[in-house]
Scaffold this motif. Structure first.
Motif, PDB file in Angstrom:
ATOM      1  N   LEU A  89       0.840  -1.208   0.000  1.00  0.00           N
ATOM      2  CA  LEU A  89       0.000   0.000   0.000  1.00  0.00           C
ATOM      3  C   LEU A  89       0.878   1.263   0.000  1.00  0.00           C
ATOM      4  CD1 LEU A  89      -2.612  -1.340   2.529  1.00  0.00           C
ATOM      5  CD2 LEU A  89      -2.999  -0.918   0.089  1.00  0.00           C
ATOM      6  N   SER A  90       0.479   2.225  -0.825  1.00  0.00           N
ATOM      7  CA  SER A  90       1.295   3.430  -1.009  1.00  0.00           C
ATOM      8  C   SER A  90       1.178   4.387   0.186  1.00  0.00           C
ATOM      9  CB  SER A  90       0.856   4.148  -2.270  1.00  0.00           C
ATOM     10  OG  SER A  90      -0.480   4.573  -2.105  1.00  0.00           O
ATOM     11  N   LYS A  91       2.120   5.327   0.208  1.00  0.00           N
ATOM     12  CA  LYS A  91       2.125   6.369   1.224  1.00  0.00           C
ATOM     13  C   LYS A  91       0.797   7.130   1.206  1.00  0.00           C
ATOM     14  CE  LYS A  91       5.667   9.579   2.679  1.00  0.00           C
ATOM     15  NZ  LYS A  91       6.952  10.138   2.352  1.00  0.00           N
ATOM     16  N   LYS A  92       0.306   7.394  -0.013  1.00  0.00           N
ATOM     17  CA  LYS A  92      -0.941   8.148  -0.161  1.00  0.00           C
ATOM     18  C   LYS A  92      -2.106   7.414   0.487  1.00  0.00           C
ATOM     19  CE  LYS A  92      -1.459  11.523  -3.709  1.00  0.00           C
ATOM     20  NZ  LYS A  92      -1.460  11.817  -5.118  1.00  0.00           N
ATOM     21  N   PHE A  93      -2.191   6.114   0.229  1.00  0.00           N
ATOM     22  CA  PHE A  93      -3.246   5.297   0.840  1.00  0.00           C
ATOM     23  C   PHE A  93      -3.113   5.365   2.359  1.00  0.00           C
ATOM     24  CE2 PHE A  93      -4.844   1.558   2.882  1.00  0.00           C
ATOM     25  CZ  PHE A  93      -6.010   1.246   2.218  1.00  0.00           C
ATOM     26  N   LEU A  94      -1.905   5.100   2.842  1.00  0.00           N
ATOM     27  CA  LEU A  94      -1.703   5.004   4.289  1.00  0.00           C
ATOM     28  C   LEU A  94      -1.956   6.330   4.996  1.00  0.00           C
ATOM     29  CD1 LEU A  94       1.371   2.622   4.241  1.00  0.00           C
ATOM     30  CD2 LEU A  94      -0.935   2.070   5.037  1.00  0.00           C
ATOM     31  N   SER A  95      -1.689   7.449   4.310  1.00  0.00           N
ATOM     32  CA  SER A  95      -1.902   8.751   4.964  1.00  0.00           C
ATOM     33  C   SER A  95      -3.393   8.988   5.229  1.00  0.00           C
ATOM     34  CB  SER A  95      -1.314   9.879   4.119  1.00  0.00           C
ATOM     35  OG  SER A  95      -2.040   9.977   2.919  1.00  0.00           O
ATOM     36  N   ARG A  96      -4.253   8.281   4.486  1.00  0.00           N
ATOM     37  CA  ARG A  96      -5.694   8.443   4.733  1.00  0.00           C
ATOM     38  C   ARG A  96      -6.162   7.628   5.946  1.00  0.00           C
ATOM     39  NH1 ARG A  96      -7.715   9.197  -1.439  1.00  0.00           N
ATOM     40  NH2 ARG A  96      -9.814   9.246  -0.621  1.00  0.00           N
ATOM     41  N   PHE A  97      -5.331   6.690   6.366  1.00  0.00           N
ATOM     42  CA  PHE A  97      -5.711   5.822   7.506  1.00  0.00           C
ATOM     43  C   PHE A  97      -4.535   5.758   8.488  1.00  0.00           C
ATOM     44  CE2 PHE A  97      -7.761   4.183   3.626  1.00  0.00           C
ATOM     45  CZ  PHE A  97      -9.096   4.352   3.974  1.00  0.00           C
ATOM     46  N   GLU A  98      -4.039   6.918   8.852  1.00  0.00           N
ATOM     47  CA  GLU A  98      -2.793   6.959   9.629  1.00  0.00           C
ATOM     48  C   GLU A  98      -2.882   6.217  10.964  1.00  0.00           C
ATOM     49  OE1 GLU A  98      -1.277  10.876   9.424  1.00  0.00           O
ATOM     50  OE2 GLU A  98       0.753  10.188   9.858  1.00  0.00           O
ATOM     51  N   ASN A  99      -1.899   5.364  11.226  1.00  0.00           N
ATOM     52  CA  ASN A  99      -1.817   4.585  12.474  1.00  0.00           C
ATOM     53  C   ASN A  99      -3.028   3.693  12.718  1.00  0.00           C
ATOM     54  OD1 ASN A  99       0.655   5.781  13.082  1.00  0.00           O
ATOM     55  ND2 ASN A  99      -0.360   7.511  14.075  1.00  0.00           N
TER      56      ASN A  99
END
Ligand code: GRF
Length: 184
Positions: A89-99
């Motif tokens: 999963l990309s940084k962009k994806f993960l930034s939407r669901f941080e932690n």
């Protein structure tokens, strides 16, 4: 109650085990990038909503990640569990669901990230192997570790026997990590 989404690509034994554990949350969705994932049938049989976002129908990783993120956001998850989900999963994806994204990996990280961890363990001749639940970050299998379980590697072990022993441990520790997360 906390809303949990599980992402799978195949068999779905961790997903099934999580759903059957006494976790104080609601499994609102099981989603897969693979329309033929066996775990989808298991989820349906347990009465859990399923969705497929097939990566093969997207021309770029970015487009796939965006479509997956949008699908997941419909369910407003408090926690996303990767359980045999075979896409990075990309940084962009993960930034939407941080932690909020956890993964289970079949090795004692940081040893043997990526695929074929049991094969790597046998090849290296390690005497202790196991599994790890960790937070997901953009670097593959490298996020902060939550819990691990170790097993001995015996001379007679092969990839298959290690996979079986480690999977039993995965089924023990993933629900523990999820409970800890939900208890903050
Ligand atoms: C597990 O070994 C998990 O650690 C790895 O993929 C496998 C998935 O198994 N990431 P299942 O689909 O949960 O049965």
């Amino acid at each position: 109650m906390s809303k949990i989404v599980v992402l799978i690509s195949g068999r779905g034994s961790n997903m099934e085990n999580l759903v059957c554990s006494d976790i104080p949350g609601k499994f609102v969705l099981v989603a897969s990038n693979n329309p033929n994932a066996d775990g989808l049938k298991k989820a349906k049989n347990m009465g859990i909503r399923t969705a497929v976002v097939d990566h093969k129908t997207f021309s770029s990783r970015q487009d796939f990640d965006l479509a997956l993120a949008k699908k997941l956001e419909e369910y407003e998850p408090d926690l996303i569990l990767l359980a045999g989900f075979m896409r990075v999963l990309s940084k962009k994806f993960l930034s939407r669901f941080e932690n909020k994204v956890l993964n289970i990996h079949p090795s004692l990280l940081p040893a043997f990230p990526g695929q074929h961890s049991h094969k790597q363990a046998i090849k290296k001749g390690v005497r202790i192997h196991g599994c790890t639940v960790h937070f997901v970050t953009p670097s593959l299998d490298a996020g902060p570790i939550i819990v691990q379980s170790a097993i001995p590697v015996n001379p007679e072990d092969d990839e298959k026997s290690l996979a079986k022993k480690v999977l039993e441990q995965e089924h023990q520790i993933y629900p523990i990590a999820v409970k800890w997360f939900l208890e903050k």
